[in-house]
Design a protein around this motif. Sequence first.
Motif, mmCIF file in Angstrom:
data_model
loop_
_atom_site.group_PDB
_atom_site.id
_atom_site.type_symbol
_atom_site.label_atom_id
_atom_site.label_comp_id
_atom_site.label_asym_id
_atom_site.label_seq_id
_atom_site.Cartn_x
_atom_site.Cartn_y
_atom_site.Cartn_z
ATOM 1 N N ARG A 9 22.651 -7.846 -45.012
ATOM 2 C CA ARG A 9 22.304 -8.459 -43.720
ATOM 3 C C ARG A 9 21.252 -9.559 -43.865
ATOM 4 O O ARG A 9 21.222 -10.499 -43.068
ATOM 5 C CB ARG A 9 21.807 -7.377 -42.763
ATOM 6 N N SER A 10 20.411 -9.453 -44.876
ATOM 7 C CA SER A 10 19.403 -10.497 -45.100
ATOM 8 C C SER A 10 20.006 -11.734 -45.742
ATOM 9 O O SER A 10 19.320 -12.748 -45.893
ATOM 10 C CB SER A 10 18.289 -9.961 -46.001
ATOM 11 N N LYS A 11 21.290 -11.642 -46.147
ATOM 12 C CA LYS A 11 22.009 -12.726 -46.824
ATOM 13 C C LYS A 11 21.500 -12.948 -48.246
ATOM 14 O O LYS A 11 21.802 -13.970 -48.861
ATOM 15 C CB LYS A 11 21.932 -14.042 -46.045
ATOM 16 N N ASN A 12 20.731 -12.008 -48.767
ATOM 17 C CA ASN A 12 20.319 -12.099 -50.164
ATOM 18 C C ASN A 12 21.518 -12.012 -51.093
ATOM 19 O O ASN A 12 21.509 -12.594 -52.180
ATOM 20 C CB ASN A 12 19.333 -10.976 -50.508
ATOM 21 N N ILE A 13 22.526 -11.246 -50.694
ATOM 22 C CA ILE A 13 23.715 -11.100 -51.530
ATOM 23 C C ILE A 13 24.973 -11.357 -50.701
ATOM 24 O O ILE A 13 24.997 -11.115 -49.494
ATOM 25 C CB ILE A 13 23.798 -9.698 -52.180
ATOM 26 N N ASN A 14 26.009 -11.870 -51.356
ATOM 27 C CA ASN A 14 27.323 -12.000 -50.720
ATOM 28 C C ASN A 14 28.433 -11.449 -51.602
ATOM 29 O O ASN A 14 29.600 -11.472 -51.237
ATOM 30 C CB ASN A 14 27.616 -13.447 -50.310
ATOM 31 N N VAL A 15 28.065 -10.941 -52.782
ATOM 32 C CA VAL A 15 28.990 -10.210 -53.650
ATOM 33 C C VAL A 15 28.310 -8.891 -53.993
ATOM 34 O O VAL A 15 27.155 -8.880 -54.446
ATOM 35 C CB VAL A 15 29.303 -10.992 -54.945
ATOM 36 N N LEU A 16 29.004 -7.795 -53.764
ATOM 37 C CA LEU A 16 28.417 -6.478 -53.997
ATOM 38 C C LEU A 16 29.202 -5.727 -55.061
ATOM 39 O O LEU A 16 30.422 -5.605 -54.974
ATOM 40 C CB LEU A 16 28.410 -5.655 -52.705
ATOM 41 N N ILE A 17 28.480 -5.219 -56.066
ATOM 42 C CA ILE A 17 29.058 -4.330 -57.073
ATOM 43 C C ILE A 17 28.385 -2.979 -56.898
ATOM 44 O O ILE A 17 27.170 -2.843 -57.104
ATOM 45 C CB ILE A 17 28.835 -4.884 -58.490
ATOM 46 N N THR A 18 29.158 -1.993 -56.474
ATOM 47 C CA THR A 18 28.590 -0.687 -56.136
ATOM 48 C C THR A 18 29.555 0.412 -56.534
ATOM 49 O O THR A 18 30.610 0.148 -57.132
ATOM 50 C CB THR A 18 28.250 -0.629 -54.635
ATOM 51 N N ASP A 19 29.213 1.647 -56.194
ATOM 52 C CA ASP A 19 30.110 2.763 -56.493
ATOM 53 C C ASP A 19 30.683 3.337 -55.196
ATOM 54 O O ASP A 19 30.263 2.979 -54.097
ATOM 55 C CB ASP A 19 29.413 3.846 -57.325
ATOM 56 N N SER A 20 31.659 4.220 -55.357
ATOM 57 C CA SER A 20 32.398 4.720 -54.198
ATOM 58 C C SER A 20 31.516 5.517 -53.248
ATOM 59 O O SER A 20 31.697 5.449 -52.024
ATOM 60 C CB SER A 20 33.586 5.577 -54.660
ATOM 61 N N GLU A 21 30.544 6.260 -53.774
ATOM 62 C CA GLU A 21 29.647 7.040 -52.906
ATOM 63 C C GLU A 21 28.820 6.127 -52.010
ATOM 64 O O GLU A 21 28.707 6.352 -50.799
ATOM 65 C CB GLU A 21 28.717 7.913 -53.760
ATOM 66 N N CYS A 22 28.225 5.114 -52.605
ATOM 67 C CA CYS A 22 27.406 4.176 -51.843
ATOM 68 C C CYS A 22 28.263 3.432 -50.825
ATOM 69 O O CYS A 22 27.858 3.250 -49.670
ATOM 70 C CB CYS A 22 26.716 3.188 -52.780
ATOM 71 N N ALA A 23 29.455 3.012 -51.231
ATOM 72 C CA ALA A 23 30.338 2.253 -50.343
ATOM 73 C C ALA A 23 30.711 3.062 -49.110
ATOM 74 O O ALA A 23 30.651 2.570 -47.970
ATOM 75 C CB ALA A 23 31.598 1.832 -51.093
ATOM 76 N N ARG A 24 31.080 4.321 -49.300
ATOM 77 C CA ARG A 24 31.495 5.158 -48.165
ATOM 78 C C ARG A 24 30.312 5.439 -47.236
ATOM 79 O O ARG A 24 30.466 5.484 -46.011
ATOM 80 C CB ARG A 24 32.109 6.455 -48.681
ATOM 81 N N GLN A 25 29.121 5.644 -47.817
ATOM 82 C CA GLN A 25 27.939 5.895 -46.997
ATOM 83 C C GLN A 25 27.570 4.654 -46.189
ATOM 84 O O GLN A 25 27.145 4.769 -45.040
ATOM 85 C CB GLN A 25 26.768 6.317 -47.882
ATOM 86 N N MET A 26 27.735 3.473 -46.774
ATOM 87 C CA MET A 26 27.471 2.232 -46.042
ATOM 88 C C MET A 26 28.338 2.143 -44.780
ATOM 89 O O MET A 26 27.867 1.754 -43.705
ATOM 90 C CB MET A 26 27.734 1.025 -46.940
ATOM 91 N N LEU A 27 29.609 2.497 -44.921
ATOM 92 C CA LEU A 27 30.526 2.424 -43.775
ATOM 93 C C LEU A 27 30.171 3.461 -42.713
ATOM 94 O O LEU A 27 30.402 3.253 -41.531
ATOM 95 C CB LEU A 27 31.967 2.609 -44.255
ATOM 96 N N LYS A 28 29.587 4.590 -43.130
ATOM 97 C CA LYS A 28 29.166 5.610 -42.164
ATOM 98 C C LYS A 28 27.914 5.178 -41.404
ATOM 99 O O LYS A 28 27.704 5.586 -40.255
ATOM 100 C CB LYS A 28 28.877 6.932 -42.895
ATOM 101 N N GLU A 29 27.078 4.360 -42.040
ATOM 102 C CA GLU A 29 25.793 3.978 -41.452
ATOM 103 C C GLU A 29 25.943 2.963 -40.337
ATOM 104 O O GLU A 29 25.037 2.809 -39.510
ATOM 105 C CB GLU A 29 24.870 3.412 -42.541
ATOM 106 N N VAL A 30 27.054 2.230 -40.305
ATOM 107 C CA VAL A 30 27.203 1.164 -39.313
ATOM 108 C C VAL A 30 28.434 1.403 -38.437
ATOM 109 O O VAL A 30 29.301 2.180 -38.765
ATOM 110 C CB VAL A 30 27.317 -0.213 -39.985
#
Length: 324
Positions: free
Chosen positions: A303-324
């Motif tokens: 959201r701060s626009k610090n990044i526009n490409v994300l390399i992450t894992d499946s746990e973090c990705a799913r939790q991100m979608l739950k948070e918003v």
Amino acid sequence: MKKIVDDDRLIYKCCNLYYMKNKTQVEICNTLGLSRATVSRMLALGREQGIVKIEVINPISYDYGELEQKLEQRFGLKEAIIVESEPLDTREEQMDMLSEAAFDYLSHILKNDDYVGVTMGRTLSHIAHVDKGYDKGNKLLFVPLYGGISQKRTEKRDVQSNRIAVEFAEKFGGDYVQFLSPGIFSSKEVKEIFLQEETVNYIYEYFSKLRIVVMGIGIPEAGGTALVAEGYLSEKELKDFVEMGAVGDASLYFYNIEGNTKPFDSFNQRVAGISQEQLKSIDIRIGVAGGIEKAKSVIGAVRSKNINVLITDSECARQMLKEV
């Protein structure tokens, strides 16, 4: 009169010989007494008419492609890359998978004459030590995004930005520059006076040429950010920032869940490095972070626009979608 290329029986036979029997087009021509152009046309018709169906399957996990698309759409990312993760994975195993994915991505996008900005931290050090080779044919220059001088080291390994620039140059080939300045100053005024020196402020010329930046993402808790271990921040300051809503730091800048850095200007304005405005203008801004505990930190970084490409894992990705 029906044309030979419209003969369903022959179309099926061509496709069967080509896809199931692994015959070449020349061998099919000789077997069926057809021209090369006719065989090629029949193979194309086989796909068009549904006689042949081709499916591409993600070798890691079929649903990650869909998960990546959801992240890209929900957060406006240029690209999301997800690696597999399990709750029982050790921190080191998790880091290895993320680092390898980041290395592969960089290997794919690096171009000749690229200027690449790097931050500090264990994540980037791991990327530079991935057990894979890279064709060092490109002319590259690696640039620390902020000052890399501090009196401490993390886990007896130098993970400050100047050292990371050296390690990336060794791994990917090319050269590096050094930012011979503290990362954090005691005050904004002292920083501004120091950076007027020509022996230091040359670094800003390189910032304007960056096409790619790579950064880790820290969380404001014990062991979650290298800033305390590296002597850039006190435990009390970190605790105060958490109470003010800090969820993470990227490129030395703290931000809240909305990506707002303003509440932390008392610290952020003392950072000797690339400005937020200049960082956001860079074409490819890669953030590497994983683990369910980093979901909010990654959201804030996006959201701060610090990044526009994300390399992450499946746990973090799913939790991100739950948070918003």
